[in-house]
Design a protein around this motif. Structure first.
Motif, PDB file in Angstrom:
ATOM      1  N   LYS A 106      40.208  62.651  46.791  1.00  0.00           N
ATOM      2  CA  LYS A 106      40.083  61.394  46.051  1.00  0.00           C
ATOM      3  C   LYS A 106      41.140  60.397  46.521  1.00  0.00           C
ATOM      4  O   LYS A 106      42.336  60.700  46.548  1.00  0.00           O
ATOM      5  N   PRO A 107      40.731  59.187  46.915  1.00  0.00           N
ATOM      6  CA  PRO A 107      41.708  58.166  47.287  1.00  0.00           C
ATOM      7  C   PRO A 107      42.382  57.584  46.051  1.00  0.00           C
ATOM      8  O   PRO A 107      41.917  57.801  44.924  1.00  0.00           O
ATOM      9  N   LEU A 108      43.463  56.885  46.257  1.00  0.00           N
ATOM     10  CA  LEU A 108      44.086  56.158  45.162  1.00  0.00           C
ATOM     11  C   LEU A 108      43.145  55.043  44.707  1.00  0.00           C
ATOM     12  O   LEU A 108      42.405  54.477  45.521  1.00  0.00           O
ATOM     13  N   VAL A 109      43.172  54.727  43.431  1.00  0.00           N
ATOM     14  CA  VAL A 109      42.244  53.747  42.863  1.00  0.00           C
ATOM     15  C   VAL A 109      43.035  52.574  42.310  1.00  0.00           C
ATOM     16  O   VAL A 109      43.954  52.766  41.493  1.00  0.00           O
ATOM     17  N   TYR A 110      42.677  51.374  42.762  1.00  0.00           N
ATOM     18  CA  TYR A 110      43.353  50.151  42.320  1.00  0.00           C
ATOM     19  C   TYR A 110      42.342  49.174  41.736  1.00  0.00           C
ATOM     20  O   TYR A 110      41.147  49.199  42.080  1.00  0.00           O
ATOM     21  N   VAL A 111      42.838  48.300  40.867  1.00  0.00           N
ATOM     22  CA  VAL A 111      42.005  47.273  40.240  1.00  0.00           C
ATOM     23  C   VAL A 111      42.769  45.957  40.265  1.00  0.00           C
ATOM     24  O   VAL A 111      43.989  45.932  40.094  1.00  0.00           O
ATOM     25  N   THR A 112      42.031  44.869  40.500  1.00  0.00           N
ATOM     26  CA  THR A 112      42.617  43.540  40.392  1.00  0.00           C
ATOM     27  C   THR A 112      41.766  42.718  39.436  1.00  0.00           C
ATOM     28  O   THR A 112      40.536  42.846  39.416  1.00  0.00           O
ATOM     29  N   LYS A 113      42.398  41.901  38.625  1.00  0.00           N
ATOM     30  CA  LYS A 113      41.684  41.111  37.618  1.00  0.00           C
ATOM     31  C   LYS A 113      41.177  39.805  38.223  1.00  0.00           C
ATOM     32  O   LYS A 113      41.954  38.882  38.491  1.00  0.00           O
ATOM     33  N   THR A 114      39.885  39.748  38.445  1.00  0.00           N
ATOM     34  CA  THR A 114      39.220  38.539  38.909  1.00  0.00           C
ATOM     35  C   THR A 114      37.735  38.666  38.628  1.00  0.00           C
ATOM     36  O   THR A 114      37.184  39.771  38.639  1.00  0.00           O
ATOM     37  N   ASP A 115      37.082  37.535  38.352  1.00  0.00           N
ATOM     38  CA  ASP A 115      35.652  37.557  38.075  1.00  0.00           C
ATOM     39  C   ASP A 115      34.824  37.828  39.323  1.00  0.00           C
ATOM     40  O   ASP A 115      33.646  38.180  39.237  1.00  0.00           O
ATOM     41  N   TYR A 116      35.431  37.639  40.488  1.00  0.00           N
ATOM     42  CA  TYR A 116      34.729  37.866  41.750  1.00  0.00           C
ATOM     43  C   TYR A 116      34.392  39.349  41.894  1.00  0.00           C
ATOM     44  O   TYR A 116      35.238  40.211  41.674  1.00  0.00           O
ATOM     45  N   SER A 117      33.155  39.671  42.258  1.00  0.00           N
ATOM     46  CA  SER A 117      32.723  41.063  42.385  1.00  0.00           C
ATOM     47  C   SER A 117      32.926  41.553  43.808  1.00  0.00           C
ATOM     48  O   SER A 117      32.314  41.037  44.742  1.00  0.00           O
ATOM     49  N   ASN A 118      33.774  42.563  43.943  1.00  0.00           N
ATOM     50  CA  ASN A 118      34.040  43.099  45.270  1.00  0.00           C
ATOM     51  C   ASN A 118      34.715  44.465  45.139  1.00  0.00           C
ATOM     52  O   ASN A 118      35.326  44.775  44.114  1.00  0.00           O
ATOM     53  N   ALA A 119      34.588  45.261  46.185  1.00  0.00           N
ATOM     54  CA  ALA A 119      35.318  46.526  46.318  1.00  0.00           C
ATOM     55  C   ALA A 119      35.680  46.666  47.782  1.00  0.00           C
ATOM     56  O   ALA A 119      34.965  46.167  48.654  1.00  0.00           O
ATOM     57  N   PHE A 120      36.779  47.338  48.078  1.00  0.00           N
ATOM     58  CA  PHE A 120      37.225  47.425  49.465  1.00  0.00           C
ATOM     59  C   PHE A 120      38.083  48.671  49.650  1.00  0.00           C
ATOM     60  O   PHE A 120      38.913  49.017  48.815  1.00  0.00           O
ATOM     61  N   ALA A 121      37.834  49.359  50.756  1.00  0.00           N
ATOM     62  CA  ALA A 121      38.647  50.505  51.149  1.00  0.00           C
ATOM     63  C   ALA A 121      39.788  50.005  52.022  1.00  0.00           C
ATOM     64  O   ALA A 121      39.613  49.083  52.818  1.00  0.00           O
ATOM     65  N   PHE A 122      40.954  50.605  51.880  1.00  0.00           N
ATOM     66  CA  PHE A 122      42.084  50.215  52.718  1.00  0.00           C
ATOM     67  C   PHE A 122      43.046  51.379  52.840  1.00  0.00           C
ATOM     68  O   PHE A 122      42.935  52.383  52.126  1.00  0.00           O
ATOM     69  N   GLY A 123      44.000  51.249  53.761  1.00  0.00           N
ATOM     70  CA  GLY A 123      44.991  52.291  53.923  1.00  0.00           C
ATOM     71  C   GLY A 123      45.293  52.582  55.378  1.00  0.00           C
ATOM     72  O   GLY A 123      44.977  51.799  56.272  1.00  0.00           O
ATOM     73  N   ASN A 124      45.891  53.751  55.618  1.00  0.00           N
ATOM     74  CA  ASN A 124      46.189  54.223  56.961  1.00  0.00           C
ATOM     75  C   ASN A 124      46.070  55.742  56.961  1.00  0.00           C
ATOM     76  O   ASN A 124      45.497  56.323  56.029  1.00  0.00           O
ATOM     77  N   PHE A 125      46.596  56.404  57.986  1.00  0.00           N
ATOM     78  CA  PHE A 125      46.474  57.853  58.063  1.00  0.00           C
ATOM     79  C   PHE A 125      47.099  58.565  56.863  1.00  0.00           C
ATOM     80  O   PHE A 125      46.679  59.645  56.475  1.00  0.00           O
ATOM     81  N   PHE A 126      48.100  57.944  56.274  1.00  0.00           N
ATOM     82  CA  PHE A 126      48.882  58.601  55.227  1.00  0.00           C
ATOM     83  C   PHE A 126      48.552  58.096  53.819  1.00  0.00           C
ATOM     84  O   PHE A 126      49.058  58.651  52.848  1.00  0.00           O
ATOM     85  N   TYR A 127      47.724  57.061  53.726  1.00  0.00           N
ATOM     86  CA  TYR A 127      47.553  56.383  52.441  1.00  0.00           C
ATOM     87  C   TYR A 127      46.122  55.846  52.370  1.00  0.00           C
ATOM     88  O   TYR A 127      45.788  54.858  53.037  1.00  0.00           O
ATOM     89  N   LYS A 128      45.267  56.500  51.590  1.00  0.00           N
ATOM     90  CA  LYS A 128      43.876  56.096  51.446  1.00  0.00           C
ATOM     91  C   LYS A 128      43.652  55.544  50.045  1.00  0.00           C
ATOM     92  O   LYS A 128      44.063  56.163  49.059  1.00  0.00           O
TER      93      LYS A 128
END
Length: 260
Positions: free
Chosen positions: A79-101
């Motif tokens: 399971k990757p780390l899960v983040y949330v940002t407060k905005t009405d815009y609908s979007n999701a995005f994967a990010f990270g590197n070899f050590f941080y997903k």
């Protein structure tokens, strides 16, 4: 939000280039190493840049964390780390590197999608991580900059042509990676296809004119008829980082399978 991410990234790349150029002599092979080092450092810093740019906070939403855990288990992934940002815009995005997903979600997306649709979107983002798309893009940037340096040293005009082709090539590669993520998400889990399609319709079409809080409970049969109209539209995007919505629905529809 994306403009902030790109601005900070460019500033970091520029600063690293200015610093290292003072220590590295004019030698093609050493400059190739400099380019590789600059982008590698940026790659390592990219999760922090993303968190700062999008003002992401770790999710304490048990529902969302549970959905991400479930979807990760489907793909046999940690399971990757899960983040949330407060905005009405609908979007999701994967990010990270070899050590941080990690995967980031906007509050607008979470309020507009049902649980199964969030699973569909999560499957797409996990596919980016599974396919190592971030690493592919970084490697592509390194190789392209080395090619530009090589051709520029041979002929000024060749260098300018290579520079001019950078944006179209970036768009092409990004679109191919997005399509691959869609297909990776559903090819071995076809029951996810309908949910991903419904999410895309809400995010990319209905969300333009309907508030997010009204999108959540749109009946599946209405989404089905909307999907058929969009597929018949047969539109394609040329200068966008993602395939057009109608294009995505067309190739995803080949994998549809209703769950019992």
């Amino acid at each position: 939000m994306w403009w902030r991410y790109y601005f900070i990234s460019f500033a970091i790349l520029l600063a690293l280039s200015l610093i290292l150029s003072n220590f590295i002599p004019l030698n093609f092979y050493l400059e190739c190493g400099e380019i590789s080092l600059i982008f590698f450092v940026w790659y390592l810093l990219s999760p922090l840049i993303m968190i700062f740019s999008f003002r992401l906070k770790k999710s304490n939403d048990e529902r969302l964390n549970s959905l991400v855990s479930y979807t990760s288990s489907i793909f046999n992934m940690k399971k990757p780390l899960v983040y949330v940002t407060k905005t009405d815009y609908s979007n999701a995005f994967a990010f990270g590197n070899f050590f941080y997903k990690a995967i980031g979600y906007t509050s607008g997306l979470l309020s507009s999608l049902q649980d199964n649709e969030i699973i569909g979107v999560t499957a797409h983002e996990l596919a980016h991580l599974k396919n190592h798309d971030m690493e592919i893009q970084v490697l592509g940037l390194i190789l392209y900059n080395i090619l530009y340096l090589y051709l520029f040293n041979i002929n000024f005009i060749l260098g300018l042509v290579t520079f001019a082709l950078a944006y179209p090539l970036f768009i092409f590669i990004h679109r191919m990676l997005e399509k691959r993520a869609d297909l990776t998400a559903v090819k071995n889990n076809r029951w996810l296809t309908i949910y991903l399609e419904n999410a895309l319709i809400k995010i990319g079409y209905l969300g333009r004119s309907i508030p997010s809080y009204l999108l959540r409970d749109i009946p599946d049969f209405q989404l089905y008829f909307i999907k058929q109209q969009l597929i018949m539209n047969n539109s394609r995007s040329i200068f966008r980082t993602h395939p057009s919505l109608s294009e995505r629905l067309r190739y995803l529809s080949k994998y549809e399978e209703w769950s019992s």
